[in-house]
Each structure stands twice: as C-alpha cells, then as structure tokens.
Enzyme design. Sequence first.
Site, PDB file in Angstrom:
ATOM      1  N   TRP A   1       0.834  -1.216   0.000  1.00 19.85           N
ATOM      2  CA  TRP A   1       0.000   0.000   0.000  1.00 19.85           C
ATOM      3  C   TRP A   1       0.865   1.261   0.000  1.00 19.85           C
ATOM      4  O   TRP A   1       0.369   2.369  -0.232  1.00 19.85           O
ATOM      5  CB  TRP A   1      -0.946  -0.003   1.200  1.00 19.85           C
ATOM      6  CG  TRP A   1      -0.275   0.112   2.560  1.00 19.85           C
ATOM      7  CD1 TRP A   1       0.761  -0.643   3.012  1.00 19.85           C
ATOM      8  CD2 TRP A   1      -0.590   1.026   3.614  1.00 19.85           C
ATOM      9  NE1 TRP A   1       1.106  -0.270   4.295  1.00 19.85           N
ATOM     10  CE2 TRP A   1       0.283   0.746   4.697  1.00 19.85           C
ATOM     11  CE3 TRP A   1      -1.534   2.029   3.775  1.00 19.85           C
ATOM     12  CZ2 TRP A   1       0.246   1.456   5.905  1.00 19.85           C
ATOM     13  CZ3 TRP A   1      -1.575   2.721   4.981  1.00 19.85           C
ATOM     14  CH2 TRP A   1      -0.688   2.445   6.031  1.00 19.85           C
ATOM     15  N   ASP A   2       2.153   1.097   0.243  1.00 17.99           N
ATOM     16  CA  ASP A   2       3.099   2.211   0.243  1.00 17.99           C
ATOM     17  C   ASP A   2       2.914   3.089  -0.995  1.00 17.99           C
ATOM     18  O   ASP A   2       2.981   4.315  -0.928  1.00 17.99           O
ATOM     19  CB  ASP A   2       4.542   1.681   0.229  1.00 17.99           C
ATOM     20  CG  ASP A   2       4.863   0.736   1.375  1.00 17.99           C
ATOM     21  OD1 ASP A   2       3.955   0.035   1.829  1.00 17.99           O
ATOM     22  OD2 ASP A   2       6.030   0.686   1.798  1.00 17.99           O
TER      23      ASP A   2
ATOM     24  N   GLU B   1       0.940  -2.853  12.722  1.00 16.81           N
ATOM     25  CA  GLU B   1       1.022  -4.323  12.591  1.00 16.81           C
ATOM     26  C   GLU B   1       1.307  -5.030  13.914  1.00 16.81           C
ATOM     27  O   GLU B   1       1.337  -6.263  13.945  1.00 16.81           O
ATOM     28  CB  GLU B   1       2.107  -4.671  11.568  1.00 16.81           C
ATOM     29  CG  GLU B   1       1.725  -4.223  10.166  1.00 16.81           C
ATOM     30  CD  GLU B   1       2.828  -4.433   9.136  1.00 16.81           C
ATOM     31  OE1 GLU B   1       4.016  -4.425   9.516  1.00 16.81           O
ATOM     32  OE2 GLU B   1       2.489  -4.589   7.954  1.00 16.81           O
TER      33      GLU B   1
ATOM     34  N   LYS C   1       3.102   0.346  16.232  1.00 17.35           N
ATOM     35  CA  LYS C   1       4.265   0.322  15.343  1.00 17.35           C
ATOM     36  C   LYS C   1       4.377   1.599  14.518  1.00 17.35           C
ATOM     37  O   LYS C   1       5.451   2.131  14.303  1.00 17.35           O
ATOM     38  CB  LYS C   1       4.153  -0.889  14.407  1.00 17.35           C
ATOM     39  CG  LYS C   1       5.306  -1.007  13.435  1.00 17.35           C
ATOM     40  CD  LYS C   1       5.211  -2.263  12.597  1.00 17.35           C
ATOM     41  CE  LYS C   1       6.363  -2.350  11.607  1.00 17.35           C
ATOM     42  NZ  LYS C   1       6.243  -3.498  10.712  1.00 17.35           N
ATOM     43  N   GLN C   2       3.244   2.070  13.997  1.00 19.02           N
ATOM     44  CA  GLN C   2       3.291   3.176  13.032  1.00 19.02           C
ATOM     45  C   GLN C   2       1.969   3.931  13.061  1.00 19.02           C
ATOM     46  O   GLN C   2       0.983   3.446  13.627  1.00 19.02           O
ATOM     47  CB  GLN C   2       3.559   2.630  11.639  1.00 19.02           C
ATOM     48  CG  GLN C   2       2.473   1.736  11.079  1.00 19.02           C
ATOM     49  CD  GLN C   2       2.986   0.839   9.960  1.00 19.02           C
ATOM     50  OE1 GLN C   2       3.478  -0.254  10.220  1.00 19.02           O
ATOM     51  NE2 GLN C   2       2.853   1.294   8.727  1.00 19.02           N
TER      52      GLN C   2
END
Length: 753
Positions: free
Chosen positions: A321-322, A463, A577-578
């Site tokens: 998806w980046d 994640e 995580k993000q």
Amino acid sequence: MDWNITETNQLTPQDIDRQGNKLLIGNGYIGYRGTLEEFNKEQKTATIVSGLYDKVGNQWREPVNLPNGCFVQIIYKGESLHALTSKVISHAQSVDMQSAVHMRETLFETSDGNCITIRSRRFASLARHHLLCMEYSISVDHECEVDIHTGIDGDVWDINGPHFVEMETYERDNVISVSAITHENAVRVVVSEAVLFPVENETRTTSFRDFDKVPIQSTLTFYKFISHVTGIDSTDPVKASRELCKESALLGFDSLLAEHTALWSQRWEACDIQITGDEEAQQALRFSMYHLLSIVPAHTERASIPARGMSGQMYKGAIFWDTEIFMLPFFTHAFPSLARNLLLYRYHTLDGARRKAHEYGFRGAFYAWESQDTGDDACTLFNVTDVFTNRPMRTYFRDKQVHISADVVYAFWQYFSLTGDASIWRDGGTEVVFECARFFLSYIYYNPDKHRYEILDVTGPDEYHERVHNNAYTNRMAANTLEVCRKVVTYLQQNSPEFFEELITTLDFESDLAFINDVVSNLYLPDSNPTDGLIPQFDDYFTLENLPLKSLVERKLHPHEYFGGGSGLATTTQIIKQADVVLMLYLFGEQHSLETKSVNWEYYEPRTEHGSSLSACSYSLIAAQIGKVDWAYKYFMKTATIDLSGKGKQYVGTLYIGGTHPAGNGGAWMSAVFGLCGIRCINDTISINPHLPAHWEQVSIPFMLHGQKLKITLTHEIISVKPLSPLEIPLTISVGESIYPLHATGEIKIQIN
Ligand code: IFM
C-alpha cells in the site's frame, strides 16, 4: 546548491551496503545499485529489472538479479586494484541527482609506489530503458602497462536463488551476450555488452574480455554499453539486446548521455522544489524525489514501485500500500501520467486480487499485501522469524490487512479528483472500485444489538496489534470505498451510461449496489470520545497496558525481537508500530476538527515506535496542521533523510532487509508540500495555509492540478501562484477565509503577514 550526493568514507561492509542503496541509479526499468565496478556478489552488486520475479523451490518468490555487465577489474603487475583490499589514498563516490549519473574516483597506490586513479561514470538511460552506459578511465602517475578484465559477471547475489537454470554466452560482431532462463517460468533473460576500447588486443574467456599489457601514458578511457532484455519485453531478447548494444556504441557515450540528461532536466523542471534558507532540507527533499524518479516505471502500466524500490531482492520486490498512499501524491501533482501507470498496475493485477478474495471465502477483490507481477500474494503466513526459537512466526499481514483494497480505491479517487482524468474509469478503474467495494460487502458483519455494520478481525496499519475489531483506519477506509463506488456510479450514469450499464451487467453488480446504500449509512466509524476527544485505534484499545515506549523497550530480551506476532511485547500494550489513527486523521482531514487532530496526535505520538518508514510523514502532516511546526519539521527531516542517512534497519537475523524506502521518499514530498507548505486541494480549489519553519525563507513548488501547471511560491509574508501556461480550467486559491480566482495567465500574490 550542489546536486551531488558524495561519499568519501573508507569502505566498510556497512558503508558498501548503505551506498549500494543510496547511490542507486535507475530509469524505472533497470535499478543498478551504487557499488563499484570491481565488486561482485559479496558486495551486493545488483541489476534489478522491473516486473521480473522468480521462485526457487519453497523459497520466497523474489526479483531476479541480472548478470552484472558493469564489472571491471584492473590488474597492475599482477596486483588487482580493489577498493577493499588495495591501498586506497582517496575515494569518492557520488550520484549527480540532476542527471542521474553515478561517479567514482579512487586513487590507488600500488606496492611499487605508482599512483593509479580510476574514474567512472554510469547511467541507466532514461531515453532507452534497457540500456546502462558506462565510461571508465585509468590515469597513471608513471607510464605503465595494466591488464583490464571486464565483462558480464553471471555469478550474482541472490537472497533466495539461484534463479537461472541455464546460462550461455555468445559473441558476435564484438557484442558479448549472456543468456539464461529463469527457474520458475522459463523467462529468457539476456544481458549484452559492446565495448569501445582504444586498442585492439582483446582475448575472450566466456563472458569476459581481457585486454593484456595495455600501455598507459597518462589516461586511458573506454566505454561499455550494456543492454538488458527479457522474454517479457521481446519475442527475441537476444536479437533486441544485441541490436541495442550495437546502436548505442555507434551513437557513443556523449550523445547518449546528452539525451538522457535532457530528459532528466525535463523531469526536474516538472517537480523540483526549491527551498531557500535550509540546504539540508533542500538536499534531503531532492534526494527523495531523485529516488522516486529513478524507480518509477514510465515504460509500462504493468509494474509498480516495490517497497524497497529497485535496490535488490529485499521485501521480495513486492508492491505494498506504500505506493498508493505515500508515493502517489507526488506523481499525481508532478507527473500524472506516471501516477496513472501506477494505478493501472492494480487493474492488471485485479485477477490476482479476485483469486485472493475467493481463497479466503470472500467476493470481489482482496489485493495482495505483497504484490508482484500477477497480483497473487507473495506474503507468507509466517513472515517473521522468531529470534528466540529461530522458527517462522505466524503473522496475519496477508490475511487481515484488508485495508489494502481500500487504499487502492482511495488512490483511484484521489487521482481522478486531482487530475480530472476520467478515462481512468473506462480503462479499468471502475472494475477495481466495484470489486473492492464488493469485497468489503462480503467482509462486514451486521451487529443486530448495536444496529450497525462492523468490521471484525483485521489488522490496521499498526502491525503490532493483529486481528482486532473495528480498526478506526480500516473502517473509515472501507466506508470510503463504498462512498467512492457510489460517486463513480453517479459519474458514469451521467457521463458514460452505456459503458456503465454494460459493466454492471458483466460484473453482475446490481444487487451489490443496492446493498452499498444500506451499508454506507450504517457502518460503524470509531469516532472521538465526547469526554476526551480520543479515537480508539480499535475496540478496547484503551484497556491495554499504558506504558511509555522506553519501558517497553527495556523489556526486550533480544535486540532484534519482534514486538508483534502472537506473543510480541507490544501486543498487550498501547505501543503501536506506526501511524494509524493519525494517518486516518490526515487522509480524512476535512472530517475532523483541529481539536480532534491535536488531542489524538498528542496521545498517539509518544506511543508510536515508528518501526516503519511509513510512520514519520503522518506525524509531520498532522503536526503542521495543529501548529506544531517544530515537530512537523522534525518528522519531515526524519522521513526525508531515511535513505540519506541509511539508518533504517539493515538486517533481521542474517536476512538483509536494507534497501531504499520509497514510501519514506514520497512521505517527504507530502510532508513538505501538504504539511509545511500547507497545500490542500479540494475540487478546483487549492487551499494554502503555510506552516513554514522560521529558517525557511522561501519555497517554490511546481504543482499540477487538473492538468494545469502552476508554480506556487511561499515566503513568510507572501503566497504567490502563477500559471505556467494559460489556464484551461478555472482554479481558485483559498487562503484563510478568502477565495481568489486564478486568472488565465496572471500570477496572483497574496499578502499573509
Ligand atoms: O507496507 C509496510 C507496512 O505498513 C509496514 N511494514 C513494511 C511494509 C513495506 O514498507
């Protein structure tokens, strides 16, 4: 400002790995790592071509590393000159970002005291995408003779190879070709080279040429023209590859370089952002764009940009998806036709997404978490190795990151609404949107107690928390998918009714459409809590252990242990995580107040590990909006320097996972343009609300909206917008509460302070 990125360090194995990524050259078809000519697989030389993958046995399917045509070894009186083992007096290696040329200059001192300088220049031709060109010169202090060993090195670095089952060498008309076929699909791969050498004393062994006892008075220069063609590109790759070499040798290095440089100039003209007052930021941002431009497939709509670019076989060369969420904005506003290519890759891999949905018992299209050429998922069920047991660990990236299908749809709509290119709907976009909408219709659950639809058992962008319910990001993105579907339907009914009717029938979509209307208004979207304004990342997130990131890190028993997975340290805590909620707040910015953004940024920021290169840009974007310019700048620099500093994670156990970070590069552009410069487009209006760091004196940005080319220039006092060609579509500029029409050719200047 200097366009060169130069490294002058002594070469340690870590520097070599880092420079291989950082000093990469590419043209979207070929990516060639920034290694030296005398290097081999030990130093991770790699020539990656887009769209070619191979699988050996039960190992991961990965890109194929082609035989290395840039190999050259100089031998002086039996002594091989090698940057790692010889006496090096000075060494500089650089990339000129303006013309995308890699250069090296190494001064060797031989054991008898002769000083020999090796210089080279090479580029992956932007005009002829199968071609790499190299100029190589040897300068000596004292007249001498050297042996030169050059050719095509077929003994390549592989993570999960070897990928060639047959390798043959041919020579005709002074062109050497190495031809091989891949293991899995028997694709022919051909690398050929022509060499322009000033003397004729060549002998050949297999794919190498030896020029022995070559006299050098002061400098000797030779050229190599290396072509890379596969059976995917040509029905006769041997012939195509040989002809390209011959033609290139006739044209010569200088004229090939001139056409290549001219094309790069055009590219920079379309996108170069100029920052006055901050050389470091200027360089980092340019470097980010350089990398994106080097790896974007301009030659095809059947390939996209892998998460580690074209820097090797890392991350299986897979597209995540980046691309849609973090890279596409740059291309949409600077090179819409390249953005279109990237999107259509998803149309060409739609069948793979359909197969994946079917495999899991759903309808529609569930895109691969890690997508390669066919769109089938390259992500394994056990994607991480447990450092304690050395056993593969079950992860749910592949099964549960359903947001991927919504990310694709989000990107299609963004592209359409920002470029006005409606042809995307007829050329495959509608089918993608309908099938992704259908996937969510089959994934959602109706909760009769709460009278709402819910999305259960998913993994959001964070994640570390797998298999959660009602992830705010996923639910919002799924709702957007259904909303986009309705908007596309309305658009087509009004503009292409026949096409629409035909497609509805072919896809049997009538009943799904009716269902969408019901779901859209009843899908649960986790929202801010009325008492504190916080949005739960997923159901019960706030009941998890609340501790500082530092304390979690202190619990680690192994430096490389994974925080997620079944029993990862973060899974029972609020450490993420993000960016997850914060990314959602950015993507759906109009639907959330500054207060909500502020409260949630403050909450989630200290709880975010930034274990992914995708994270920093979201925190920069929202920080800018809520007036935290210092944080916006800090996170902008973090994302913009990810590949300059090379500080990203390089190894997991013995597995090399380094490489470039194109999402970080795209995030740098987003943070600069949408964050610090505060540019946001809604339909035909560009709203500008700058948050420039105090030391930025001026920023100028080439910017496209609806096919119109503009130059936006910002200082702390004035905003100016200038059409670069007569406007064909009226645009308006919104600053604060005021709206300014942009006139056909005139520049407008708006005083802000
Ligand atoms: O897509 C990302 C993911 O969000 C986090 N892990 C790395 C992937 C590739 O960049």
